[in-house]
Scaffold this motif. Sequence first.
Motif, short mmCIF file in Angstrom:
data_model
loop_
_atom_site.label_atom_id
_atom_site.label_comp_id
_atom_site.label_asym_id
_atom_site.label_seq_id
_atom_site.Cartn_x
_atom_site.Cartn_y
_atom_site.Cartn_z
N GLU A 241 -9.66 -11.55 2.57
CA GLU A 241 -8.48 -11.62 3.43
C GLU A 241 -7.30 -12.05 2.56
OE1 GLU A 241 -6.67 -14.50 6.87
OE2 GLU A 241 -8.80 -13.98 7.01
N LEU A 242 -6.25 -11.22 2.57
CA LEU A 242 -5.08 -11.48 1.74
C LEU A 242 -3.88 -11.87 2.59
CD1 LEU A 242 -5.46 -8.35 -0.57
CD2 LEU A 242 -6.05 -10.70 -1.17
N GLY A 243 -2.92 -12.50 1.99
CA GLY A 243 -1.69 -12.85 2.67
C GLY A 243 -0.60 -13.09 1.64
N TYR A 244 0.64 -12.80 2.02
CA TYR A 244 1.74 -13.01 1.08
C TYR A 244 2.06 -14.50 0.99
CZ TYR A 244 2.22 -7.98 1.52
OH TYR A 244 1.97 -6.64 1.51
N PRO A 245 2.29 -14.99 -0.21
CA PRO A 245 2.48 -16.44 -0.40
C PRO A 245 3.78 -16.94 0.19
CG PRO A 245 2.94 -15.25 -2.43
CD PRO A 245 2.38 -14.25 -1.48
N ALA A 246 3.78 -18.21 0.56
CA ALA A 246 4.99 -18.85 1.05
C ALA A 246 5.98 -19.02 -0.11
CB ALA A 246 4.66 -20.21 1.68
N TYR A 247 7.24 -18.96 0.22
CA TYR A 247 8.31 -19.10 -0.77
C TYR A 247 8.18 -20.39 -1.55
CZ TYR A 247 13.25 -19.05 -2.32
OH TYR A 247 14.41 -19.04 -3.06
N ILE A 248 7.89 -21.49 -0.85
CA ILE A 248 7.83 -22.80 -1.51
C ILE A 248 6.69 -22.84 -2.52
CG2 ILE A 248 6.36 -23.81 0.28
CD1 ILE A 248 9.22 -25.58 -1.63
N MET B 72 5.57 -20.29 -4.22
CA MET B 72 6.01 -19.49 -5.37
C MET B 72 6.89 -20.33 -6.28
SD MET B 72 5.13 -16.08 -5.17
CE MET B 72 6.53 -15.10 -5.69
N MET B 73 7.82 -21.07 -5.67
CA MET B 73 8.77 -21.84 -6.46
C MET B 73 8.09 -22.97 -7.23
SD MET B 73 11.60 -20.35 -6.07
CE MET B 73 10.53 -18.90 -6.04
N ASN B 74 7.01 -23.50 -6.67
CA ASN B 74 6.33 -24.63 -7.29
C ASN B 74 5.24 -24.22 -8.29
OD1 ASN B 74 7.86 -26.51 -5.87
ND2 ASN B 74 6.43 -26.58 -4.15
N ASP B 75 5.03 -22.92 -8.43
CA ASP B 75 4.01 -22.42 -9.36
C ASP B 75 4.69 -22.00 -10.65
OD1 ASP B 75 2.03 -20.88 -10.74
OD2 ASP B 75 0.94 -20.69 -8.85
N GLU B 76 4.57 -22.82 -11.68
CA GLU B 76 5.24 -22.55 -12.95
C GLU B 76 4.73 -21.28 -13.60
OE1 GLU B 76 4.89 -25.96 -15.43
OE2 GLU B 76 6.14 -27.25 -14.14
N THR B 77 3.47 -20.93 -13.35
CA THR B 77 2.91 -19.72 -13.96
C THR B 77 3.52 -18.47 -13.33
OG1 THR B 77 0.82 -20.87 -14.34
CG2 THR B 77 0.79 -18.47 -14.50
N ILE B 78 3.62 -18.45 -12.00
CA ILE B 78 4.22 -17.30 -11.32
C ILE B 78 5.67 -17.13 -11.74
CG2 ILE B 78 4.94 -16.38 -9.07
CD1 ILE B 78 2.42 -17.53 -7.86
N MET B 79 6.38 -18.24 -11.88
CA MET B 79 7.80 -18.19 -12.23
C MET B 79 8.03 -18.05 -13.73
SD MET B 79 9.27 -18.31 -9.35
CE MET B 79 10.96 -18.53 -9.88
N GLY B 80 6.95 -18.09 -14.50
CA GLY B 80 7.08 -18.03 -15.95
C GLY B 80 7.28 -16.62 -16.46
N ALA C 25 -1.93 -15.38 -11.36
CA ALA C 25 -1.59 -16.50 -10.48
C ALA C 25 -1.18 -16.01 -9.10
CB ALA C 25 -0.48 -17.34 -11.10
N MET C 26 -0.46 -14.90 -9.05
CA MET C 26 -0.04 -14.33 -7.77
C MET C 26 -1.26 -13.88 -6.96
SD MET C 26 2.30 -13.35 -5.60
CE MET C 26 3.89 -13.11 -6.36
N SER D 297 -12.64 -3.56 -12.20
CA SER D 297 -11.25 -3.08 -12.19
C SER D 297 -10.86 -2.46 -10.85
CB SER D 297 -11.05 -2.05 -13.31
OG SER D 297 -11.94 -0.95 -13.16
N SER D 298 -11.80 -1.80 -10.18
CA SER D 298 -11.51 -1.18 -8.89
C SER D 298 -11.21 -2.23 -7.82
CB SER D 298 -12.69 -0.30 -8.44
OG SER D 298 -12.46 0.23 -7.16
N GLN D 299 -12.02 -3.28 -7.79
CA GLN D 299 -11.79 -4.36 -6.83
C GLN D 299 -10.47 -5.07 -7.09
OE1 GLN D 299 -15.39 -6.36 -7.88
NE2 GLN D 299 -16.61 -5.43 -6.24
N PHE D 300 -10.20 -5.31 -8.36
CA PHE D 300 -8.96 -5.98 -8.75
C PHE D 300 -7.74 -5.14 -8.37
CE2 PHE D 300 -5.82 -7.56 -11.87
CZ PHE D 300 -5.97 -8.94 -11.68
N GLN D 301 -7.87 -3.83 -8.54
CA GLN D 301 -6.76 -2.92 -8.25
C GLN D 301 -6.41 -2.91 -6.77
OE1 GLN D 301 -4.70 -1.50 -10.24
NE2 GLN D 301 -3.58 -0.40 -8.63
N LYS D 302 -7.41 -3.06 -5.91
CA LYS D 302 -7.14 -3.10 -4.46
C LYS D 302 -6.24 -4.27 -4.10
CE LYS D 302 -11.44 -0.85 -2.93
NZ LYS D 302 -12.71 -1.02 -2.17
N ILE D 303 -6.45 -5.39 -4.77
CA ILE D 303 -5.60 -6.55 -4.51
C ILE D 303 -4.20 -6.31 -5.08
CG2 ILE D 303 -5.32 -9.03 -4.86
CD1 ILE D 303 -8.32 -9.27 -5.10
N ARG D 304 -4.14 -5.69 -6.26
CA ARG D 304 -2.84 -5.37 -6.86
C ARG D 304 -2.04 -4.47 -5.94
NH1 ARG D 304 -1.82 -5.58 -12.38
NH2 ARG D 304 0.16 -4.64 -11.71
#
Length: 236
Positions: free
Chosen positions: A132-139, A141-149, A158-159, A193-200
Amino acid sequence: MALPKLNDQPKFEITVPSTKEMHRFRPFLVKEEKVLLIALESNDQTQMLNAIADTVDACSDGSVKVNDLTTYDIEYLFTQLRGKSVGETTKLQMICTECENTTEAVIYLDDIKMTGGTTSPIIEVAPNISIELGYPAYINMMNDETIMGEDAPAATFAMIRTCIKAVLTDDERIDMKDEAPEAIDEFIESMNSSQFQKIREFIDDMPSMKHDVEFTCDHCKHENKTTLEGMQAFFS
């Protein structure tokens, strides 16, 4: 004698894209513009994005739970607020694809629409196992130095970690918030790679603001058509 208040702050309604809920907002005032200007002059992306979130929060008078909003919620709400507060248009310098000179184009902010978000949040990765996937909350994202790097592969990983909300089997629902980060990383790294691509594909389909712009170059008269995407494209 007390100074008078200058504005009665008329309210208007905007729909939050992720929840489809209608909320009332007021235009932002000089105090919000001051904070935004200081953040812009700092050239600090995180400071600027936090200032935008704070502006959305202030203009909703707390009726919107900003910490629960997605990145695209914040971008859309701020764009609409700016249109109501500063002006319904923004002027951009568009580059001609033929001669590479610039031409000014006027964009009506009310015409900007959200696109994407059509990919199912439930993906099957193995027999009797789904994610089950969901888009991350803005806050978040801002607090994740890796995503913002600036490390793109690390930011993507990280995303993906942030977007996985639960693992579903025939017998149970395993919430990622209850799992250790190391266990989540190990689970992701075990994918093929196929499973990973579905999330991408789910992440790549995250809703975003898009607008087609057509303009005639002032210099060579070439007819141009381009697509603007994301909040920064509309205020560059």
